[in-house]
Design a protein around this motif. Structure first.
Motif, PDB file in Angstrom:
ATOM      1  N   MET A   1       0.818  -1.216   0.000  1.00 13.45           N
ATOM      2  CA  MET A   1       0.000   0.000   0.000  1.00 13.45           C
ATOM      3  C   MET A   1       0.857   1.273   0.000  1.00 13.45           C
ATOM      4  SD  MET A   1      -3.139  -0.990  -0.151  1.00 13.45           S
ATOM      5  CE  MET A   1      -4.158   0.337   0.431  1.00 13.45           C
ATOM      6  N   LYS A   2       1.937   1.261   0.762  1.00 15.06           N
ATOM      7  CA  LYS A   2       2.764   2.465   0.910  1.00 15.06           C
ATOM      8  C   LYS A   2       3.842   2.617  -0.156  1.00 15.06           C
ATOM      9  CE  LYS A   2       2.210   2.619   5.909  1.00 15.06           C
ATOM     10  NZ  LYS A   2       2.876   2.415   7.195  1.00 15.06           N
ATOM     11  N   LEU A   3       4.436   1.502  -0.588  1.00 17.04           N
ATOM     12  CA  LEU A   3       5.649   1.602  -1.408  1.00 17.04           C
ATOM     13  C   LEU A   3       5.569   0.995  -2.807  1.00 17.04           C
ATOM     14  CD1 LEU A   3       8.151   0.844   1.473  1.00 17.04           C
ATOM     15  CD2 LEU A   3       7.636   3.062   0.451  1.00 17.04           C
ATOM     16  N   ILE A   4       4.437   0.401  -3.165  1.00 22.71           N
ATOM     17  CA  ILE A   4       4.305  -0.172  -4.504  1.00 22.71           C
ATOM     18  C   ILE A   4       3.105   0.414  -5.238  1.00 22.71           C
ATOM     19  CG2 ILE A   4       3.902  -2.271  -5.846  1.00 22.71           C
ATOM     20  CD1 ILE A   4       5.396  -3.822  -3.633  1.00 22.71           C
ATOM     21  N   ARG A   5       1.955   0.350  -4.624  1.00 23.15           N
ATOM     22  CA  ARG A   5       0.684   0.651  -5.296  1.00 23.15           C
ATOM     23  C   ARG A   5       0.675   1.985  -6.031  1.00 23.15           C
ATOM     24  NH1 ARG A   5      -4.960   1.784  -2.363  1.00 23.15           N
ATOM     25  NH2 ARG A   5      -3.610   3.337  -1.441  1.00 23.15           N
ATOM     26  N   ASN A   6       1.111   3.041  -5.423  1.00 23.86           N
ATOM     27  CA  ASN A   6       1.070   4.357  -6.066  1.00 23.86           C
ATOM     28  C   ASN A   6       2.420   4.832  -6.599  1.00 23.86           C
ATOM     29  OD1 ASN A   6      -1.716   4.754  -5.641  1.00 23.86           O
ATOM     30  ND2 ASN A   6      -1.307   5.268  -3.513  1.00 23.86           N
ATOM     31  N   ARG A   7       3.434   4.011  -6.478  1.00 26.13           N
ATOM     32  CA  ARG A   7       4.771   4.413  -6.923  1.00 26.13           C
ATOM     33  C   ARG A   7       5.098   3.919  -8.329  1.00 26.13           C
ATOM     34  NH1 ARG A   7       9.816   4.020  -3.001  1.00 26.13           N
ATOM     35  NH2 ARG A   7       8.644   5.756  -2.159  1.00 26.13           N
ATOM     36  N   TYR A   8       4.599   2.749  -8.698  1.00 26.20           N
ATOM     37  CA  TYR A   8       4.924   2.152  -9.994  1.00 26.20           C
ATOM     38  C   TYR A   8       3.678   2.073 -10.851  1.00 26.20           C
ATOM     39  CZ  TYR A   8       9.045   0.931  -7.345  1.00 26.20           C
ATOM     40  OH  TYR A   8      10.159   1.005  -6.567  1.00 26.20           O
ATOM     41  N   ARG A   9       3.854   2.166 -12.167  1.00 27.31           N
ATOM     42  CA  ARG A   9       2.729   2.119 -13.107  1.00 27.31           C
ATOM     43  C   ARG A   9       2.099   0.736 -13.103  1.00 27.31           C
ATOM     44  NH1 ARG A   9       1.802   0.898 -18.462  1.00 27.31           N
ATOM     45  NH2 ARG A   9       3.983   0.474 -18.888  1.00 27.31           N
ATOM     46  N   ASP A  10       0.791   0.695 -12.915  1.00 26.66           N
ATOM     47  CA  ASP A  10       0.048  -0.554 -12.867  1.00 26.66           C
ATOM     48  C   ASP A  10      -0.361  -0.944 -14.288  1.00 26.66           C
ATOM     49  OD1 ASP A  10      -1.692  -2.667 -12.453  1.00 26.66           O
ATOM     50  OD2 ASP A  10      -2.653  -1.747 -10.713  1.00 26.66           O
ATOM     51  N   ALA A  11       0.382  -1.876 -14.879  1.00 24.66           N
ATOM     52  CA  ALA A  11       0.137  -2.315 -16.259  1.00 24.66           C
ATOM     53  C   ALA A  11      -1.169  -3.091 -16.375  1.00 24.66           C
ATOM     54  CB  ALA A  11       1.298  -3.182 -16.744  1.00 24.66           C
ATOM     55  N   SER A  12      -1.646  -3.659 -15.280  1.00 31.59           N
ATOM     56  CA  SER A  12      -2.877  -4.448 -15.335  1.00 31.59           C
ATOM     57  C   SER A  12      -4.115  -3.561 -15.509  1.00 31.59           C
ATOM     58  CB  SER A  12      -3.021  -5.297 -14.076  1.00 31.59           C
ATOM     59  OG  SER A  12      -3.030  -4.487 -12.908  1.00 31.59           O
ATOM     60  N   LEU A  13      -3.991  -2.266 -15.249  1.00 27.10           N
ATOM     61  CA  LEU A  13      -5.121  -1.354 -15.403  1.00 27.10           C
ATOM     62  C   LEU A  13      -5.190  -0.740 -16.794  1.00 27.10           C
ATOM     63  CD1 LEU A  13      -5.047   0.486 -11.957  1.00 27.10           C
ATOM     64  CD2 LEU A  13      -6.490  -1.425 -12.673  1.00 27.10           C
ATOM     65  N   GLY A  14      -4.180  -1.033 -17.602  1.00 26.98           N
ATOM     66  CA  GLY A  14      -4.200  -0.549 -18.993  1.00 26.98           C
ATOM     67  C   GLY A  14      -3.501   0.691 -19.182  1.00 26.98           C
TER      68      GLY A  14
END
Length: 69
Positions: A56-69
């Protein structure tokens, strides 16, 4: 590299060094895939006392989520 996680939020994670992609398997069945993730992140995720908080703190909003398109 495949890692099983002890978390209410996350079941497992996979990291592909060749593409620097991190795939997160959520407890609710969703799969998230993040791009351009440094290799140390999978080790940190595996070794932290709270994988869900780390995500939640260090991955979710830091890297581009390719699964969301």
């Amino acid at each position: 590299m495949h890692v099983v996680l002890q978390s209410k939020l996350l079941d497992a994670a996979e990291y592909d060094m060749a593409s620097s992609r991190l795939k997160i398997f959520m407890s609710n069945g969703q799969i998230r895939e993040f791009c351009d993730v440094p290799d140390y992140v999978i080790d940190d995720l595996r070794n932290t006392s709270s994988p869900g908080s780390y995500y939640m703190k260090l991955i979710r909003n830091r890297y581009r989520d390719a699964s969301l398109g």
